[in-house]
Design a protein around this motif. Sequence first.
Motif, PDB file in Angstrom:
ATOM      1  N   GLU A  10      12.465   5.202  -4.608  1.00  5.98           N
ATOM      2  CA  GLU A  10      11.971   6.225  -5.514  1.00  5.98           C
ATOM      3  C   GLU A  10      10.726   6.851  -4.897  1.00  5.98           C
ATOM      4  O   GLU A  10      10.141   6.298  -3.964  1.00  5.98           O
ATOM      5  CB  GLU A  10      11.644   5.614  -6.882  1.00  5.98           C
ATOM      6  N   GLY A  11      10.312   8.012  -5.426  1.00  6.92           N
ATOM      7  CA  GLY A  11       9.143   8.645  -4.840  1.00  6.92           C
ATOM      8  C   GLY A  11       8.674   9.836  -5.632  1.00  6.92           C
ATOM      9  O   GLY A  11       9.252  10.205  -6.666  1.00  6.92           O
ATOM     10  N   ALA A  12       7.602  10.450  -5.137  1.00  4.84           N
ATOM     11  CA  ALA A  12       7.021  11.619  -5.791  1.00  4.84           C
ATOM     12  C   ALA A  12       6.604  12.631  -4.733  1.00  4.84           C
ATOM     13  O   ALA A  12       6.060  12.252  -3.686  1.00  4.84           O
ATOM     14  CB  ALA A  12       5.814  11.214  -6.636  1.00  4.84           C
ATOM     15  N   ALA A  13       6.858  13.890  -5.018  1.00  2.89           N
ATOM     16  CA  ALA A  13       6.461  14.971  -4.120  1.00  2.89           C
ATOM     17  C   ALA A  13       5.701  16.017  -4.908  1.00  2.89           C
ATOM     18  O   ALA A  13       5.959  16.232  -6.097  1.00  2.89           O
ATOM     19  CB  ALA A  13       7.681  15.604  -3.451  1.00  2.89           C
ATOM     20  N   LEU A  47       0.925  12.672  -7.711  1.00  7.23           N
ATOM     21  CA  LEU A  47       1.600  11.691  -6.852  1.00  7.23           C
ATOM     22  C   LEU A  47       1.464  10.267  -7.370  1.00  7.23           C
ATOM     23  O   LEU A  47       2.219   9.387  -6.982  1.00  7.23           O
ATOM     24  CB  LEU A  47       1.031  11.758  -5.437  1.00  7.23           C
ATOM     25  N   SER A  48       0.506  10.049  -8.262  1.00  8.68           N
ATOM     26  CA  SER A  48       0.200   8.697  -8.711  1.00  8.68           C
ATOM     27  C   SER A  48       1.125   8.234  -9.830  1.00  8.68           C
ATOM     28  O   SER A  48       1.819   9.029 -10.469  1.00  8.68           O
ATOM     29  CB  SER A  48      -1.252   8.635  -9.200  1.00  8.68           C
ATOM     30  N   MET A  99       0.844  -1.196   0.000  1.00 11.09           N
ATOM     31  CA  MET A  99       0.000   0.000   0.000  1.00 11.09           C
ATOM     32  C   MET A  99       0.879   1.244   0.000  1.00 11.09           C
ATOM     33  O   MET A  99       1.823   1.360   0.785  1.00 11.09           O
ATOM     34  CB  MET A  99      -0.904   0.009   1.244  1.00 11.09           C
ATOM     35  N   ALA A 100       0.601   2.192  -0.901  1.00  9.96           N
ATOM     36  CA  ALA A 100       1.385   3.422  -0.975  1.00  9.96           C
ATOM     37  C   ALA A 100       1.130   4.277   0.257  1.00  9.96           C
ATOM     38  O   ALA A 100       0.024   4.334   0.782  1.00  9.96           O
ATOM     39  CB  ALA A 100       1.019   4.190  -2.238  1.00  9.96           C
ATOM     40  N   ILE A 137       6.161  12.655 -15.399  1.00  9.08           N
ATOM     41  CA  ILE A 137       6.018  14.104 -15.218  1.00  9.08           C
ATOM     42  C   ILE A 137       6.820  14.535 -14.007  1.00  9.08           C
ATOM     43  O   ILE A 137       6.613  14.043 -12.899  1.00  9.08           O
ATOM     44  CB  ILE A 137       4.543  14.498 -15.039  1.00  9.08           C
ATOM     45  N   THR A 138       7.743  15.464 -14.214  1.00 16.07           N
ATOM     46  CA  THR A 138       8.507  16.020 -13.104  1.00 16.07           C
ATOM     47  C   THR A 138       8.969  17.426 -13.464  1.00 16.07           C
ATOM     48  O   THR A 138       9.096  17.782 -14.635  1.00 16.07           O
ATOM     49  CB  THR A 138       9.708  15.122 -12.730  1.00 16.07           C
TER      50      THR A 138
END
Length: 249
Positions: free
Chosen positions: A125-128, A220-221, A1-2, A227-228
């Motif tokens: 890895e991740g997204a903000a 975030l998904s 789960m994220a 996309i960054t």
Amino acid sequence: MARTLITGASGGLGKALAAHLYAQGWELALATRAPEALKEQAASWGAVLIHADVSTPEGAQHAVTEASGADGPPHALAHCAGSRLIKPLHRTNTAAYRDCLAANLDSAFFTLQAWVAELRRAGGEGAAVLVSSTVARAGVPNHEAVAAAKAAVEGLARSAAATYARDGIRINAVAPGLLRGPATEPMFRSPEAERSIAEQYPLGRYGTPADAAAAMAWLLSEEAGWITGQVLAVDGGFADLRTPGGRTR
């Protein structure tokens, strides 16, 4: 789960995003300076509730540490902490200016710094997603301090996205227009004021926290996985469009 860390979680945008992500099955860690205001909702979401002032390095590190689990730091960061200051330059004193920078820019810098460091240490890895404002993109009277702070947040997002792209860390921002919520409700003091605000936007309405929350959740998904370094305007066309008054028939 994220899992995601949401700062400023007791504000209108933070709560809207938490509700949106919870409905999608995300695990939540909620950081706020007012945990009592979020206690019942956090419990209903099964969220980790964190008391932290992320405008300081120590507070930001505390938030990231408390949001981390056995598998490391949260995969996602949504930085919703911030404040508004509507005053012209000549009426903004030094203390108010410094407070505005601390709430908006310092908090973004220190939180992103702590989260990136922990994520890189864990090899993940991740997204903000950070929060700017339409006033950083379009000149709006009496917003000089917050416009400067939010423009700096956009620069932070772009530069950090370039720095950490090879680590698999995506960093974006949203730039909302006026969102009707608890903090802005006094601006809607009459039907005339509400109508005047709505007419400023090409789409004919003002925004809600849910509008910005949906955009943030998407960034975030994995759907936004390529996309960054982008700043997504969520402002009903305010910053970029000029339309004649009234609806086209």
